[in-house]
Design a protein around this motif. Structure first.
Motif, mmCIF file in Angstrom:
data_model
loop_
_atom_site.group_PDB
_atom_site.id
_atom_site.type_symbol
_atom_site.label_atom_id
_atom_site.label_comp_id
_atom_site.label_asym_id
_atom_site.label_seq_id
_atom_site.Cartn_x
_atom_site.Cartn_y
_atom_site.Cartn_z
ATOM 1 N N LEU A 13 0.845 -1.191 0.000
ATOM 2 C CA LEU A 13 0.000 0.000 0.000
ATOM 3 C C LEU A 13 0.880 1.241 0.000
ATOM 4 O O LEU A 13 1.740 1.396 0.871
ATOM 5 C CB LEU A 13 -0.904 -0.006 1.236
ATOM 6 C CG LEU A 13 -1.706 1.266 1.507
ATOM 7 C CD1 LEU A 13 -2.663 1.585 0.369
ATOM 8 C CD2 LEU A 13 -2.458 1.141 2.838
ATOM 9 N N ARG A 15 0.431 5.093 0.306
ATOM 10 C CA ARG A 15 -0.512 6.171 0.605
ATOM 11 C C ARG A 15 -0.038 7.475 -0.039
ATOM 12 O O ARG A 15 1.177 7.734 -0.125
ATOM 13 C CB ARG A 15 -0.680 6.345 2.106
ATOM 14 C CG ARG A 15 -1.297 5.119 2.778
ATOM 15 C CD ARG A 15 -1.957 5.480 4.088
ATOM 16 N NE ARG A 15 -2.519 4.310 4.758
ATOM 17 C CZ ARG A 15 -3.721 3.817 4.512
ATOM 18 N NH1 ARG A 15 -4.482 4.375 3.578
ATOM 19 N NH2 ARG A 15 -4.174 2.759 5.165
ATOM 20 N N TYR A 16 -1.016 8.283 -0.439
ATOM 21 C CA TYR A 16 -0.673 9.560 -1.073
ATOM 22 C C TYR A 16 0.250 10.378 -0.172
ATOM 23 O O TYR A 16 1.231 10.966 -0.647
ATOM 24 C CB TYR A 16 -1.955 10.348 -1.374
ATOM 25 C CG TYR A 16 -1.695 11.666 -2.081
ATOM 26 C CD1 TYR A 16 -1.594 11.719 -3.463
ATOM 27 C CD2 TYR A 16 -1.553 12.840 -1.366
ATOM 28 C CE1 TYR A 16 -1.353 12.918 -4.119
ATOM 29 C CE2 TYR A 16 -1.308 14.045 -2.003
ATOM 30 C CZ TYR A 16 -1.211 14.081 -3.374
ATOM 31 O OH TYR A 16 -0.956 15.264 -4.015
ATOM 32 N N LEU A 298 -8.455 2.346 2.463
ATOM 33 C CA LEU A 298 -7.776 3.187 1.478
ATOM 34 C C LEU A 298 -8.547 4.487 1.312
ATOM 35 O O LEU A 298 -9.782 4.494 1.285
ATOM 36 C CB LEU A 298 -7.700 2.483 0.119
ATOM 37 C CG LEU A 298 -6.620 1.431 -0.108
ATOM 38 C CD1 LEU A 298 -6.735 0.283 0.874
ATOM 39 C CD2 LEU A 298 -6.686 0.904 -1.545
ATOM 40 N N ASP A 302 -4.587 6.930 -2.691
ATOM 41 C CA ASP A 302 -3.826 5.754 -2.257
ATOM 42 C C ASP A 302 -3.793 4.699 -3.363
ATOM 43 O O ASP A 302 -4.736 4.562 -4.152
ATOM 44 C CB ASP A 302 -4.439 5.141 -1.004
ATOM 45 C CG ASP A 302 -4.314 6.035 0.220
ATOM 46 O OD1 ASP A 302 -3.572 7.039 0.155
ATOM 47 O OD2 ASP A 302 -4.971 5.737 1.236
ATOM 48 N N THR A 303 -2.702 3.925 -3.386
ATOM 49 C CA THR A 303 -2.500 2.851 -4.364
ATOM 50 C C THR A 303 -2.202 1.554 -3.635
ATOM 51 O O THR A 303 -1.354 1.520 -2.747
ATOM 52 C CB THR A 303 -1.324 3.186 -5.300
ATOM 53 O OG1 THR A 303 -1.563 4.420 -5.967
ATOM 54 C CG2 THR A 303 -1.112 2.094 -6.335
#
Length: 340
Positions: A13, A15-16, A298, A302-303
């Motif tokens: 994950l 996160r921005y 998420l 976020d990716t």
């Protein structure tokens, strides 16, 4: 499989808020108008020319995920790619600039728009409204190669002491960190090769964009249900999970599908696994991803890279719709396998 720990999944994950930018990623990093751009490699190796570029997830996916963040007026200079380059506009308003010297027209894009720029043509992009904007990008193949810069970009960079080695790495001649006799430098693309990188007519380029709010939900999607819609965005061909080709199919290889998944408040997708790699990017809202007894929440920007074969469910736990762009690493995704 449900034996992935929360800590292991958290490593997948990005996160921005945790994105690590590189401000020296490319040849134009000192060119006036381009000095404030930030480049991100989320799933690598990307196309950065700098040894300073941080790669968040190094595992091969069959495609690359990156991003650019730029303030008003900041320009990413004219370049060409040999593999697919897809832009998902997360925030801000942008202008795509076509042609080696920006002479072949423009296309304005806004939040929620998706555009796949054809390979082997010159493009750049500029942030055209106030504040910071964020472009999420998908690049084709595990090794997307190096960018081809327009001749004017080479010339401008040279004025500020930046050059490329033949293998595509950035060097700073003003800092004295190289010896010319030991370094083979890349040369600008010649006139004949520039003329081969032709910009298609604008009406052809318009086949390569899906505007926000226009993606059509597929009622035959295996994920469709109460409050859940899945729409095709990039699909090179008809797929085994029930999607027709398009609306962006392209006349060049992509090697992946891009879908838009929308969950209304409280909507739920039951536990299922997929045979291909899947990357989630939350455009807006929130998404709970649950596997076994574990879960991650998420948020926008976020990716998450979901392991192949992992049984997982999705739920929108917020009071606004969740819009998620999903990249699947094949031209032909198989139907998901739902848990018994």
């Amino acid at each position: 499989m449900t034996d992935w720990t929360r800590e292991q999944m958290a490593q997948r994950l990005v996160r921005y808020a945790d994105l690590v930018p590189c401000r020296t990623a490319f040849l134009d990093t000192r060119t006036p108008g381009s000095t404030e751009k930030e480049n991100f490699t989320i799933i690598g190796p990307g196309v950065s020319e700098s040894a300073d570029q941080f790669v968040h997830i190094t595992e091969k996916h069959g495609f690359n995920i990156g991003a650019a963040r730029q303030p008003f007026g900041c320009v990413n200079s004219q370049h060409s790619h040999d593999t697919a380059e897809v832009f998902v506009v997360h925030s801000g308003h942008w202008r795509l600039l076509f042609g080696p010297n920006r002479e072949d027209g423009t296309l304005d894009i806004a939040p929620g728009d998706v555009v796949s720029v054809p390979t082997r043509m010159f493009r750049g992009f500029e942030k055209v409204d106030q504040g910071l904007g964020f472009l999420y990008t998908v690049l084709g193949e595990d090794d997307p190669g190096k960018v081809t810069w327009a001749p004017a970009v080479f010339e401008a960079a040279s004025d500020y002491g930046l050059k490329l080695t033949k293998d595509g790495m950035l060097i700073d001649t003003s800092a004295g960190d190289y010896t010319l006799r030991d370094t083979e430098l890349a040369a600008p693309i010649d006139t004949d090769n520039v003329e081969e990188l032709v910009t298609p007519p604008l009406e052809k380029l318009l086949e390569c964009i899906v505007r926000a709010g226009t993606a059509v939900a597929n009622p035959d999607s295996p994920l469709a249900g109460e409050g859940v819609e899945e729409a095709g965005v990039i699909g090179p061909r008809a797929t085994d999970d029930g999607f027709a080709a398009g609306p962006i199919a392209g006349w060049w290889p992509h090697g992946f599908n891009l879908r838009q998944l929308t969950l209304q408040t409280g909507a739920f997708i039951p536990s299922h696994a997929r045979r291909e790699v899947e990357v989630l990017f939350v455009q807006s809202g929130t998404l709970e991803v649950r596997w076994g007894d574990e879960s991650l929440l998420l948020g926008a920007g976020d990716t998450l890279s979901v392991p192949v074969g992992l049984y997982r469910s999705y739920r929108n736990t917020a009071s606004v719709p969740a819009v998620v762009f999903v990249t699947r690493g094949t031209d032909n995704p198989a139907r998901p396998v739902f848990a018994a």
